[in-house]
Motif scaffolding. Structure first.
Motif, PDB file in Angstrom:
ATOM      1  N   ARG A 220       0.822  -1.213   0.000  1.00  0.00           N
ATOM      2  CA  ARG A 220       0.000   0.000   0.000  1.00  0.00           C
ATOM      3  C   ARG A 220       0.855   1.262   0.000  1.00  0.00           C
ATOM      4  O   ARG A 220       0.571   2.219  -0.716  1.00  0.00           O
ATOM      5  CB  ARG A 220      -0.936  -0.010   1.202  1.00  0.00           C
ATOM      6  CG  ARG A 220      -2.107  -0.982   1.037  1.00  0.00           C
ATOM      7  CD  ARG A 220      -2.988  -1.020   2.255  1.00  0.00           C
ATOM      8  NE  ARG A 220      -4.133  -1.911   2.079  1.00  0.00           N
ATOM      9  CZ  ARG A 220      -4.943  -2.296   3.039  1.00  0.00           C
ATOM     10  NH1 ARG A 220      -4.731  -1.864   4.275  1.00  0.00           N
ATOM     11  NH2 ARG A 220      -5.959  -3.103   2.788  1.00  0.00           N
TER      12      ARG A 220
ATOM     13  N   ARG B 153       0.932   4.036  -2.944  1.00  0.00           N
ATOM     14  CA  ARG B 153       0.672   5.468  -2.753  1.00  0.00           C
ATOM     15  C   ARG B 153       1.804   6.307  -3.332  1.00  0.00           C
ATOM     16  O   ARG B 153       1.561   7.357  -3.939  1.00  0.00           O
ATOM     17  CB  ARG B 153       0.471   5.770  -1.264  1.00  0.00           C
ATOM     18  CG  ARG B 153      -0.878   5.325  -0.716  1.00  0.00           C
ATOM     19  CD  ARG B 153      -1.144   5.936   0.642  1.00  0.00           C
ATOM     20  NE  ARG B 153      -0.247   5.372   1.652  1.00  0.00           N
ATOM     21  CZ  ARG B 153      -0.545   4.347   2.428  1.00  0.00           C
ATOM     22  NH1 ARG B 153      -1.720   3.750   2.292  1.00  0.00           N
ATOM     23  NH2 ARG B 153       0.303   3.905   3.338  1.00  0.00           N
TER      24      ARG B 153
ATOM     25  N   ILE C 217       1.499   6.279  -7.142  1.00  0.00           N
ATOM     26  CA  ILE C 217       0.396   7.141  -7.577  1.00  0.00           C
ATOM     27  C   ILE C 217       0.789   8.606  -7.460  1.00  0.00           C
ATOM     28  O   ILE C 217       0.524   9.416  -8.365  1.00  0.00           O
ATOM     29  CB  ILE C 217      -0.870   6.838  -6.762  1.00  0.00           C
ATOM     30  CG1 ILE C 217      -1.425   5.466  -7.166  1.00  0.00           C
ATOM     31  CG2 ILE C 217      -1.930   7.922  -6.952  1.00  0.00           C
ATOM     32  CD1 ILE C 217      -2.543   4.963  -6.277  1.00  0.00           C
TER      33      ILE C 217
ATOM     34  N   ARG D 125      -3.595   1.029  -8.891  1.00  0.00           N
ATOM     35  CA  ARG D 125      -4.735   0.768  -8.000  1.00  0.00           C
ATOM     36  C   ARG D 125      -5.313  -0.633  -8.236  1.00  0.00           C
ATOM     37  O   ARG D 125      -5.617  -1.360  -7.291  1.00  0.00           O
ATOM     38  CB  ARG D 125      -5.814   1.833  -8.207  1.00  0.00           C
ATOM     39  CG  ARG D 125      -5.457   3.192  -7.628  1.00  0.00           C
ATOM     40  CD  ARG D 125      -6.458   4.262  -8.079  1.00  0.00           C
ATOM     41  NE  ARG D 125      -7.799   3.916  -7.700  1.00  0.00           N
ATOM     42  CZ  ARG D 125      -8.393   4.265  -6.551  1.00  0.00           C
ATOM     43  NH1 ARG D 125      -7.711   4.991  -5.673  1.00  0.00           N
ATOM     44  NH2 ARG D 125      -9.628   3.917  -6.291  1.00  0.00           N
TER      45      ARG D 125
ATOM     46  N   THR E 258      -2.777  -3.468  -7.128  1.00  0.00           N
ATOM     47  CA  THR E 258      -2.630  -3.450  -5.675  1.00  0.00           C
ATOM     48  C   THR E 258      -3.883  -4.021  -5.014  1.00  0.00           C
ATOM     49  O   THR E 258      -3.797  -4.834  -4.084  1.00  0.00           O
ATOM     50  CB  THR E 258      -2.368  -2.024  -5.170  1.00  0.00           C
ATOM     51  OG1 THR E 258      -1.173  -1.520  -5.769  1.00  0.00           O
ATOM     52  CG2 THR E 258      -2.228  -1.993  -3.654  1.00  0.00           C
ATOM     53  N   ALA E 259      -5.061  -3.612  -5.495  1.00  0.00           N
ATOM     54  CA  ALA E 259      -6.315  -4.115  -4.933  1.00  0.00           C
ATOM     55  C   ALA E 259      -6.437  -5.624  -5.130  1.00  0.00           C
ATOM     56  O   ALA E 259      -6.895  -6.346  -4.231  1.00  0.00           O
ATOM     57  CB  ALA E 259      -7.499  -3.401  -5.580  1.00  0.00           C
TER      58      ALA E 259
END
Length: 219
Positions: free
Chosen positions: A14, A18, A21, A204, A207-208
């Motif tokens: 995570r 971040r 991103i 995203r 990662t999800a």
């Protein structure tokens, strides 16, 4: 961390996601600024003294707007480097996690995580292949997110445009082109910005997928 002969431990992703991103947002904003300054140069028009590079090794004094574009360009280059570093850190982590979750050897050995971007010809498909492989091993049976193909297509457009990511000319050359062919520069910039936006969705989505898989496995 990247030894493909042994199954690595799972890594938290995570924080790396971040950072990646944030890197894409920073790089995208930087390339928007490039396009804005190129349009400003085009609107100002070529000075009567001609382009900055006068030929035969002679350069005229830059205007205030041209000097500012040099600064914007340098900041954009720095933002792109930071984005690349954050993205590669994230990619290494999700690649290792994909190995731990699936127990299957990655399709590409770990040096290709770096070399795949710079080796001619191979850089046309290897990075996308690494991302697709990570998704396949993290979410078996699930279709590849469409954002991956958008990201890669826009990246290639920006890289191969002759004015975008892999342009090797000087900043003064870009300034000269802004006075005469700004539309091509802006199209290349738009492709890079689009790749940055799509990259956010790629990070995203993968990662999800890994977080869901790890949660289901109780890891």
């Amino acid at each position: 961390m990247n030894d493909d002969t042994a199954q690595p431990a799972l890594h938290p992703v995570r924080g790396a996601a971040r950072s990646a991103i944030a890197g894409f947002i920073l790089a995208g904003a930087a390339w928007v600024a490039r396009a804005a300054w190129q349009l400003r140069l085009a609107a100002a028009g070529l000075p009567s003294s001609g382009p900055p590079d006068q030929g035969d090794g002679r350069h005229r004094t830059l205007t205030g707007l041209e000097n500012t574009y040099h600064l914007v360009s340098a900041l954009g280059d720095a933002a792109t480097v930071l984005c690349a570093a954050a993205f590669l850190l994230w990619l290494l982590r999700v690649r290792d996690n994909a190995l731990a979750l699936s127990g299957q050897t990655p399709r590409y050995a770990w040096p290709w995580v770096y070399a795949g971007w710079v080796v001619p010809i191979m850089n046309l498909w290897v990075p996308r292949g690494i991302v697709a492989d990570v998704h396949q091993k993290s979410a078996p049976g699930e279709p590849l997110p469409r954002a991956v193909n958008w990201w890669w297509g826009l990246w290639l457009a920006g890289m191969l445009s002759g004015a975008g990511l892999m342009y090797t000319g000087s900043t003064d050359d870009i300034i000269a082109r802004a006075y005469t062919d700004v539309q091509f520069l802006v199209i290349a910039d738009a492709a890079v910005v689009g790749a940055a936006v799509a990259g956010i969705f790629v990070v995203r989505a993968l990662t999800a997928a890994q977080q869901q898989r790890m949660g289901a496995a109780g890891k």
